[in-house]
Write an enzyme that holds these catalytic residues in place. Structure first.
Site, PDB file in Angstrom:
ATOM      1  N   LYS A  42       3.327 -38.441  24.460  1.00 20.09           N
ATOM      2  CA  LYS A  42       2.889 -37.855  25.727  1.00 20.09           C
ATOM      3  C   LYS A  42       1.994 -38.801  26.508  1.00 20.09           C
ATOM      4  O   LYS A  42       2.056 -38.855  27.724  1.00 20.09           O
ATOM      5  CB  LYS A  42       2.138 -36.545  25.461  1.00 20.09           C
ATOM      6  CG  LYS A  42       3.040 -35.333  25.554  1.00 20.09           C
ATOM      7  CD  LYS A  42       2.235 -34.072  25.412  1.00 20.09           C
ATOM      8  CE  LYS A  42       1.945 -33.802  23.965  1.00 20.09           C
ATOM      9  NZ  LYS A  42       0.909 -32.817  23.726  1.00 20.09           N
TER      10      LYS A  42
ATOM     11  N   GLU B 105      -0.505 -29.455  22.366  1.00 24.83           N
ATOM     12  CA  GLU B 105      -1.681 -29.622  23.212  1.00 24.83           C
ATOM     13  C   GLU B 105      -1.178 -29.670  24.653  1.00 24.83           C
ATOM     14  O   GLU B 105      -0.275 -30.450  24.962  1.00 24.83           O
ATOM     15  CB  GLU B 105      -2.401 -30.927  22.870  1.00 24.83           C
ATOM     16  CG  GLU B 105      -3.674 -31.060  23.681  1.00 24.83           C
ATOM     17  CD  GLU B 105      -4.443 -32.344  23.424  1.00 24.83           C
ATOM     18  OE1 GLU B 105      -4.083 -33.107  22.510  1.00 24.83           O
ATOM     19  OE2 GLU B 105      -5.411 -32.560  24.176  1.00 24.83           O
TER      20      GLU B 105
ATOM     21  N   ARG C 268       8.168 -37.837  12.152  1.00 24.58           N
ATOM     22  CA  ARG C 268       8.364 -37.696  13.599  1.00 24.58           C
ATOM     23  C   ARG C 268       9.753 -38.144  13.989  1.00 24.58           C
ATOM     24  O   ARG C 268      10.335 -38.995  13.324  1.00 24.58           O
ATOM     25  CB  ARG C 268       7.404 -38.627  14.352  1.00 24.58           C
ATOM     26  CG  ARG C 268       5.972 -38.281  14.291  1.00 24.58           C
ATOM     27  CD  ARG C 268       5.181 -39.361  15.028  1.00 24.58           C
ATOM     28  NE  ARG C 268       5.121 -39.076  16.448  1.00 24.58           N
ATOM     29  CZ  ARG C 268       4.239 -38.241  16.994  1.00 24.58           C
ATOM     30  NH1 ARG C 268       3.370 -37.617  16.239  1.00 24.58           N
ATOM     31  NH2 ARG C 268       4.227 -38.027  18.285  1.00 24.58           N
TER      32      ARG C 268
HETATM   33  P1  ATP Z   1       2.262 -36.982  21.472  1.00 25.03           P
HETATM   34  O1  ATP Z   1       1.923 -38.146  20.606  1.00 25.03           O
HETATM   35  O2  ATP Z   1       3.572 -37.112  22.163  1.00 25.03           O
HETATM   36  O3  ATP Z   1       1.169 -36.571  22.395  1.00 25.03           O
HETATM   37  P2  ATP Z   1       1.372 -34.962  19.797  1.00 25.03           P
HETATM   38  O4  ATP Z   1       1.659 -34.833  18.367  1.00 25.03           O
HETATM   39  O5  ATP Z   1       0.013 -35.401  20.170  1.00 25.03           O
HETATM   40  O6  ATP Z   1       2.488 -35.820  20.449  1.00 25.03           O
HETATM   41  P3  ATP Z   1       1.216 -32.187  20.283  1.00 25.03           P
HETATM   42  O7  ATP Z   1       1.231 -31.456  21.554  1.00 25.03           O
HETATM   43  O8  ATP Z   1      -0.032 -32.171  19.491  1.00 25.03           O
HETATM   44  O9  ATP Z   1       1.651 -33.655  20.599  1.00 25.03           O
HETATM   45  O10 ATP Z   1       2.448 -31.764  19.390  1.00 25.03           O
HETATM   46  C1  ATP Z   1       2.775 -30.442  19.061  1.00 25.03           C
HETATM   47  C2  ATP Z   1       3.603 -30.463  17.817  1.00 25.03           C
HETATM   48  O11 ATP Z   1       4.775 -31.261  18.001  1.00 25.03           O
HETATM   49  C3  ATP Z   1       2.836 -31.080  16.672  1.00 25.03           C
HETATM   50  O12 ATP Z   1       3.018 -30.274  15.528  1.00 25.03           O
HETATM   51  C4  ATP Z   1       3.466 -32.423  16.498  1.00 25.03           C
HETATM   52  O13 ATP Z   1       3.401 -32.846  15.166  1.00 25.03           O
HETATM   53  C5  ATP Z   1       4.898 -32.203  16.965  1.00 25.03           C
HETATM   54  N1  ATP Z   1       5.480 -33.441  17.461  1.00 25.03           N
HETATM   55  C6  ATP Z   1       5.005 -34.229  18.433  1.00 25.03           C
HETATM   56  N2  ATP Z   1       5.764 -35.327  18.586  1.00 25.03           N
HETATM   57  C7  ATP Z   1       6.765 -35.233  17.677  1.00 25.03           C
HETATM   58  C8  ATP Z   1       7.876 -36.060  17.323  1.00 25.03           C
HETATM   59  N3  ATP Z   1       8.112 -37.206  17.945  1.00 25.03           N
HETATM   60  N4  ATP Z   1       8.699 -35.628  16.340  1.00 25.03           N
HETATM   61  C9  ATP Z   1       8.466 -34.464  15.722  1.00 25.03           C
HETATM   62  N5  ATP Z   1       7.446 -33.646  16.001  1.00 25.03           N
HETATM   63  C10 ATP Z   1       6.585 -34.021  16.959  1.00 25.03           C
HETATM   64 MG    MG Z   2      -1.643 -34.159  19.481  1.00 25.49          MG
END
Ligand code: ATP
Ligand code: MG
Length: 565
Positions: A275, A38, A265
């Site tokens: 984020k 995102e 994660r």
């Molecule tokens: P955040 O909580 O940091 O905003 P998010 O999952 O909301 O992370 P996205 O931009 O939706 O952020 O993530 C894109 C991809 O990266 C998703 O498939 C998510 O599962 C993966 N991802 C995000 N954070 C991690 C992490 N700490 N370890 C492994 N994969 C991750």
């Molecule tokens: Mg997300």
């Protein structure tokens, strides 16, 4: 099989899953993955894990990996983040399949599928407000209650949904919900929201074309299917959403049904990988920006001096599992240390300068001494460094008195200047406060790069820089951003995670002296400053115009040997 490690390393559960699919002839043997960020912030080291996994699987199985922006939340998203994410993925060394995709590319199709759900009695427009929706939802122990709007006629739902799209209703006045099961033990299946109304935001891709936006859980499976994704890899928190992912695809007319597979994660100690929280660090100015070298973002790590190789190696070492864990920062630091040990040319830099005058060295004389760029790699060549009567050494490398453990310069004793001569400290000069400001030494002409022949033992070797030729620089040393290994877990109601910020995570040394060969170094160039660590030229200059060098990581070995710890 060129890489021995690859043959020995056990295949992780996702690789095994895909092996089976391929053996069973599923998807005609094709493998297509995607990385779906995102664009509401910069990528962090956790995303790197997901990137390495998705692109790695695609490469391994001769498949493809798409880059798709999950841009259904326009209020928090920005074009700046889109560009930064593209840059980071490329920098990590991965190439996405074809053009960049956006979930917003599919807004029209997503809308049409919603109409299909309505026509089939599988979705309805609900007038409950957010609070009422919540109170109708029930709990894990108790079933929810049906919305009073659940049994609207298909015609009415079609009309209301069209009016939602056309902007007849205010934010929150109505939502479109899936009609599934309000008593499902899985809360995600209790008539989840599919669309919400959002006025007054300009979407970075679609502008003001839409005032209804699809929810993530509805958008994601359809975007995956439209792109022909075979394996939709995501993190464990989506495990409970998988039934909804499948429900959406099972209830619309679409000829592709990707398999969602969840993995754990990445959590990294002494930092934060969310984020939302990283945004808070930036917005509240706890750091200088998303690319502050202390940030666990890809941009921060890059500016700090990390290499893509080291980050990929790290993701490889931590593996892919289904169990939650927290990785020690040392694992990441070891990866960069190992990579830089191989590739970073050696240089000398004095971080806490103390002047040494070599009294028996002729005034005005300059020698060009040869020094290897890497002690074990002859192929990296040598450089010439000027030597003269006045040199800087590090303040920590001199003591007026010391015991035998101290293998550096002591008053009345000898030490070797690296790549140069053995010198002996004869006298110290102090200022009024008693601080040593200069050391008077003598040198032994017979000792250039060889041990003295008269049997004297000179164990210590210290680094130095010629005063007349030194390049002035600002050096920044970094420590962990938080002083708690898990600031997230430590945060309580009365204490935010920011309460655990390490106030001493940045140490600025504003007057350092580098050897003359570091005169014109471009941003991003990396070196080992001997005995001090690995350093990288920053993108900016200091306020007084000096080049800035960031310490990427310490030399652990030196820490041990020097007795600093
Ligand atoms: P955040 O909580 O940091 O905003 P998010 O999952 O909301 O992370 P996205 O931009 O939706 O952020 O993530 C894109 C991809 O990266 C998703 O498939 C998510 O599962 C993966 N991802 C995000 N954070 C991690 C992490 N700490 N370890 C492994 N994969 C991750
Ligand atoms: Mg997300």
């Amino acid at each position: 099989m060129s890489d021995i490690n690859e043959t020995i390393k056990p295949r992780h559960f996702i690789q095994q899953y895909i092996d089976k699919d391929i053996a069973a002839g599923k998807n005609e043997g094709k493998v297509a993955t995607r990385f779906p960020p995102e664009p509401n912030g910069y990528l962090h080291i956790g995303h790197a894990k997901s990137i390495c996994l998705n692109f790695g699987i695609a490469n391994e199985f001769n498949g493809t990996c798409n880059l798709r922006f999950d841009d259904t939340n326009p209020g928090k998203e920005k074009e700046e983040f889109v560009r930064a994410i593209e840059q980071d993925v490329s920098w990590l060394g991965f190439e996405w399949n074809g053009d960049v995709h956006y979930a917003s590319d599919y807004f029209e199709q997503l809308h049409d599928f919603a109409v299909e759900l309505i026509k089939n009695g599988k979705a309805y427009v609900c007038d409950l407000n957010a609070e009422e929706v919540r109170s109708h939802r029930g709990t894990l122990q108790e079933p929810g209650k049906n919305s009073p709007y659940r049994d609207r006629s298909i015609e009415e739902n079609i009309e209301l949904f069209a009016k939602m799209r056309a902007g007849h209703f205010a934010d929150g006045e109505k939502v479109l919900r899936a009609k599934i099961d309000m008593s499902s033990p899985n809360m995600n299946m209790r008539d989840p929201t599919l669309y919400r109304i959002r006025h007054g935001v300009v979407h970075h891709q679609t502008g003001e074309e839409w005032c209804i936006y699809p929810m993530y859980d509805y958008t994601h499976p359809i975007s995956d299917a439209l792109e022909g994704i075979t394996h939709s890899l995501c993190t464990l928190e989506f495990e409970d959403h998988r039934p909804l992912y499948d429900w959406v695809l099972d209830n619309i007319t679409i000829n592709c049904h990707p398999q969602q597979i969840e993995f754990s994660r990445l959590n990294l100690q002494y930092t934060i990988v969310s984020k939302r929280k990283l945004t808070q660090l930036v917005d509240e100015h706890h750091v200088s920006g998303w690319d502050d070298p202390r940030m666990p973002t890809i941009a921060g790590l890059r500016r700090r001096g990390f290499t893509p190789t080291a980050i990929r190696d790290f993701c490889d070492r931590i593996g892919v599992t289904k169990s939650d864990n927290s990785i020690e920062m040392g694992v990441l630091e070891n990866c960069i240390r190992e990579d830089l040990n191989e590739i970073a040319p050696r240089r000398m830099a004095v971080l806490n300068p103390l002047k040494v005058v070599i009294e028996n060295y002729p005034e005005g004389k300059i020698e060009e001494l040869e020094a290897p760029n890497h002690p074990q790699k002859e192929e990296m060549g040598t450089r010439r460094i000027p030597f003269s009567r006045e040199v800087y050494i590090d303040r920590n490398d001199f003591r007026e008195e010391a015991n035998k453990q101290y293998k550096r310069l002591v008053l009345g004793k000898e030490v070797r200047l690296r790549n140069a001569y053995v010198i002996k400290a004869e006298e110290v000069i102090k200022d009024n406060s008693g601080e040593v400001i200069e050391i008077r030494c003598t040198y032994d002409t017979e000792t250039l790069n060889k041990n003295p022949s008269d049997g004297r033992k000179v164990k210590g070797v210290i680094h130095w820089v010629s005063v007349a030729h030194a390049v002035e620089a600002e050096v920044r040393l970094y420590d962990r951003l938080f002083h708690h290994p898990n600031p997230d877990a430590a945060a309580k109601e009365d204490k935010e995670f920011t309460a655990f910020i390490n106030e001493n995570s940045l140490e600025t040394l504003s007057q350092c002296f580098l050897e003359a060969t570091l005169e014109s170094v471009i941003a991003g160039e990396r070196f080992q400053f001997e005995r001090e660590g690995y350093f990288c030229r920053d993108t900016a200059n200091s306020e007084d115009g000096k080049p800035i060098f960031n310490r990427t990581v310490t030399l652990r070995d030196t820490w041990d040997k020097s007795g600093k710890n």
